[in-house]
Write a protein that holds these residues in place. Structure first.
Motif, PDB file in Angstrom:
ATOM      1  N   ALA A 170      66.537  84.994  36.608  1.00  0.00           N
ATOM      2  CA  ALA A 170      67.777  84.265  36.977  1.00  0.00           C
ATOM      3  C   ALA A 170      69.112  84.800  36.401  1.00  0.00           C
ATOM      4  O   ALA A 170      68.860  84.911  35.474  1.00  0.00           O
ATOM      5  CB  ALA A 170      67.544  82.825  37.033  1.00  0.00           C
ATOM      6  N   LEU A 171      70.022  84.540  37.127  1.00  0.00           N
ATOM      7  CA  LEU A 171      71.415  84.799  36.618  1.00  0.00           C
ATOM      8  C   LEU A 171      72.075  83.328  36.785  1.00  0.00           C
ATOM      9  O   LEU A 171      72.225  82.675  37.801  1.00  0.00           O
ATOM     10  CB  LEU A 171      72.415  85.666  37.352  1.00  0.00           C
ATOM     11  CG  LEU A 171      71.717  87.260  37.297  1.00  0.00           C
ATOM     12  CD1 LEU A 171      72.703  88.091  38.458  1.00  0.00           C
ATOM     13  CD2 LEU A 171      71.926  87.711  35.943  1.00  0.00           C
ATOM     14  N   LEU A 172      72.578  82.871  35.455  1.00  0.00           N
ATOM     15  CA  LEU A 172      73.187  81.513  35.314  1.00  0.00           C
ATOM     16  C   LEU A 172      74.427  81.635  34.669  1.00  0.00           C
ATOM     17  O   LEU A 172      74.932  82.513  33.990  1.00  0.00           O
ATOM     18  CB  LEU A 172      72.254  80.719  34.329  1.00  0.00           C
ATOM     19  CG  LEU A 172      70.595  80.663  34.903  1.00  0.00           C
ATOM     20  CD1 LEU A 172      69.671  79.957  33.556  1.00  0.00           C
ATOM     21  CD2 LEU A 172      70.628  80.099  36.093  1.00  0.00           C
ATOM     22  N   ARG A 173      75.091  80.599  34.858  1.00  0.00           N
ATOM     23  CA  ARG A 173      76.186  80.008  34.183  1.00  0.00           C
ATOM     24  C   ARG A 173      76.573  78.447  34.229  1.00  0.00           C
ATOM     25  O   ARG A 173      75.985  77.738  35.179  1.00  0.00           O
ATOM     26  CB  ARG A 173      77.610  80.716  34.747  1.00  0.00           C
ATOM     27  CG  ARG A 173      77.905  80.232  36.283  1.00  0.00           C
ATOM     28  CD  ARG A 173      79.303  81.009  36.875  1.00  0.00           C
ATOM     29  NE  ARG A 173      79.784  80.642  38.136  1.00  0.00           N
ATOM     30  CZ  ARG A 173      80.303  79.523  38.332  1.00  0.00           C
ATOM     31  NH1 ARG A 173      80.726  78.768  37.595  1.00  0.00           N
ATOM     32  NH2 ARG A 173      80.681  79.410  39.716  1.00  0.00           N
ATOM     33  N   GLU A 174      77.606  78.108  33.318  1.00  0.00           N
ATOM     34  CA  GLU A 174      77.496  76.500  33.086  1.00  0.00           C
ATOM     35  C   GLU A 174      79.104  76.218  33.217  1.00  0.00           C
ATOM     36  O   GLU A 174      79.622  76.950  32.418  1.00  0.00           O
ATOM     37  CB  GLU A 174      76.718  76.115  31.817  1.00  0.00           C
ATOM     38  CG  GLU A 174      76.730  74.863  31.717  1.00  0.00           C
ATOM     39  CD  GLU A 174      75.745  74.293  30.550  1.00  0.00           C
ATOM     40  OE1 GLU A 174      75.223  73.080  30.261  1.00  0.00           O
ATOM     41  OE2 GLU A 174      75.112  75.246  29.839  1.00  0.00           O
ATOM     42  N   GLU A 175      79.303  75.110  33.757  1.00  0.00           N
ATOM     43  CA  GLU A 175      80.796  74.727  33.971  1.00  0.00           C
ATOM     44  C   GLU A 175      80.692  73.227  34.048  1.00  0.00           C
ATOM     45  O   GLU A 175      80.209  72.761  35.024  1.00  0.00           O
ATOM     46  CB  GLU A 175      81.453  75.392  35.043  1.00  0.00           C
ATOM     47  CG  GLU A 175      82.784  75.097  34.985  1.00  0.00           C
ATOM     48  CD  GLU A 175      83.548  75.881  36.181  1.00  0.00           C
ATOM     49  OE1 GLU A 175      84.292  75.431  36.960  1.00  0.00           O
ATOM     50  OE2 GLU A 175      83.141  77.241  36.524  1.00  0.00           O
ATOM     51  N   ASN A 176      81.395  72.577  32.809  1.00  0.00           N
ATOM     52  CA  ASN A 176      81.744  71.146  32.819  1.00  0.00           C
ATOM     53  C   ASN A 176      80.235  70.296  33.224  1.00  0.00           C
ATOM     54  O   ASN A 176      80.302  69.403  34.043  1.00  0.00           O
ATOM     55  CB  ASN A 176      82.545  70.631  33.973  1.00  0.00           C
ATOM     56  CG  ASN A 176      83.945  71.345  33.949  1.00  0.00           C
ATOM     57  OD1 ASN A 176      84.575  71.604  32.737  1.00  0.00           O
ATOM     58  ND2 ASN A 176      84.435  71.600  34.967  1.00  0.00           N
ATOM     59  N   GLY A 177      79.350  70.700  32.495  1.00  0.00           N
ATOM     60  CA  GLY A 177      78.078  69.974  32.582  1.00  0.00           C
ATOM     61  C   GLY A 177      77.454  70.283  33.762  1.00  0.00           C
ATOM     62  O   GLY A 177      76.241  69.607  33.968  1.00  0.00           O
ATOM     63  N   LYS A 178      77.596  71.114  34.760  1.00  0.00           N
ATOM     64  CA  LYS A 178      76.817  71.790  35.899  1.00  0.00           C
ATOM     65  C   LYS A 178      76.142  73.269  35.626  1.00  0.00           C
ATOM     66  O   LYS A 178      77.150  73.671  34.961  1.00  0.00           O
ATOM     67  CB  LYS A 178      77.646  71.640  37.052  1.00  0.00           C
ATOM     68  CG  LYS A 178      77.933  70.235  37.379  1.00  0.00           C
ATOM     69  CD  LYS A 178      79.000  69.994  38.793  1.00  0.00           C
ATOM     70  CE  LYS A 178      79.429  68.809  38.768  1.00  0.00           C
ATOM     71  NZ  LYS A 178      80.469  68.513  40.270  1.00  0.00           N
ATOM     72  N   VAL A 179      74.980  73.043  36.059  1.00  0.00           N
ATOM     73  CA  VAL A 179      74.465  74.904  35.909  1.00  0.00           C
ATOM     74  C   VAL A 179      74.283  75.336  37.571  1.00  0.00           C
ATOM     75  O   VAL A 179      73.474  74.540  38.177  1.00  0.00           O
ATOM     76  CB  VAL A 179      72.852  74.815  35.299  1.00  0.00           C
ATOM     77  CG1 VAL A 179      72.432  76.275  34.814  1.00  0.00           C
ATOM     78  CG2 VAL A 179      73.280  74.042  33.657  1.00  0.00           C
TER      79      VAL A 179
END
Length: 257
Positions: free
Chosen positions: A88-97
């Motif tokens: 998987a390619l993932l990123r996280e922003e403001n508590g959301k993945v």
């Protein structure tokens, strides 16, 4: 003026809470997951498989940076071991993945979700968008740390009765994922396979370790689990049989009546 002040206070409180959330995506974080191919008909000596997920490295796509999650596995009897591959390619922003699937971006976790809220997320087991309701929010504590735990329940337009089924629920834990692993974020057919998270750690810091796991390196062949023990379908060990609902005994899924 009083209403504006109240709304402002709530907004500031939410922002403060979000800022304190433990990141799910951290370089070097690993998850060790135990996998039973068929939890219903498995023999007591059937070889389990141990899956290791790792956050390692970055990939830039269309100007955005994504963290790489890789996966490898080894069978408990040592007969089979898979090479490390991208899962998987993932990123996280403001508590959301978020995960990236080809050219599409999907949200797989929302650790800021509030009780009674309805949210849409991407079920990584079913590979499709799902709508769920937040049943409750609480705190899971381990090793002196507190993690936000969110209990969700999928909405099923084809079978509304399932929305009342506790077996259709799933817990999201900030910084960890679920009791089934990092990307098993939605309900699936537990009769077909069994997953449980054994350990989650980053750079030597243990965020969670299952009571049955001794901390043996995932690079070695692990001993078979104690099949005489009782477990809930969330993978947690039970001290006694539940009064109702499903549980696992001797590697077999059973239902208390």
């Amino acid at each position: 003026m009083k209403r504006i002040f109240t709304l402002l206070t709530v907004s500031v409180s939410l922002l403060a809470a979000n800022a304190q959330l433990r990141s799910f995506i951290e370089e070097g974080k690993t998850w060790l997951v135990e996998y039973t191919p068929n939890i219903v008909v498995v023999e007591p000596d059937f070889p389990l498989t141990y899956k290791t997920y790792t956050i390692s490295g970055d990939t830039v796509i269309d100007g955005e940076s994504w963290k790489r999650m890789t996966h490898s596995s080894i069978r408990a009897d040592g007969a089979e071991k898979t090479a490390t591959q991208l899962v998987a390619l993932l990123r996280e922003e403001n508590g959301k993945v978020y995960c990236r699937n080809d050219k599409e971006v999907h949200m797989i976790y929302d650790f800021t979700a509030r009780e009674s809220e309805t949210i849409n997320y991407y079920n990584m087991d079913m590979w499709r968008e799902r709508e769920c309701k937040v049943i409750s929010t609480g705190t899971f504590s381990y090793g002196g740390q507190d993690f936000r735990e969110i209990l969700i329940q999928d909405k099923n337009p084809m079978d509304p009765r399932r929305e009342e089924d506790e077996q259709a629920r799933m817990s999201w834990i900030e910084g960890i994922g679920t009791w089934y692993g990092p990307i098993n974020n939605g309900r699936f057919d537990m009769a077909g396979s069994g997953l449980r998270l054994l350990e989650c750690k980053v750079n030597g810091e243990v965020l969670y370790r299952h009571d049955d796991y001794t901390g043996i390196s995932s690079a070695t062949v692990l001993p078979a689990s104690d099949r005489s023990a009782l477990y809930g379908i969330d993978g947690r060990r039970l001290s006694e049989k539940p009064a109702h609902g499903f549980y696992i005994e001797g590697g077999v899924k059973k239902m208390a009546k």
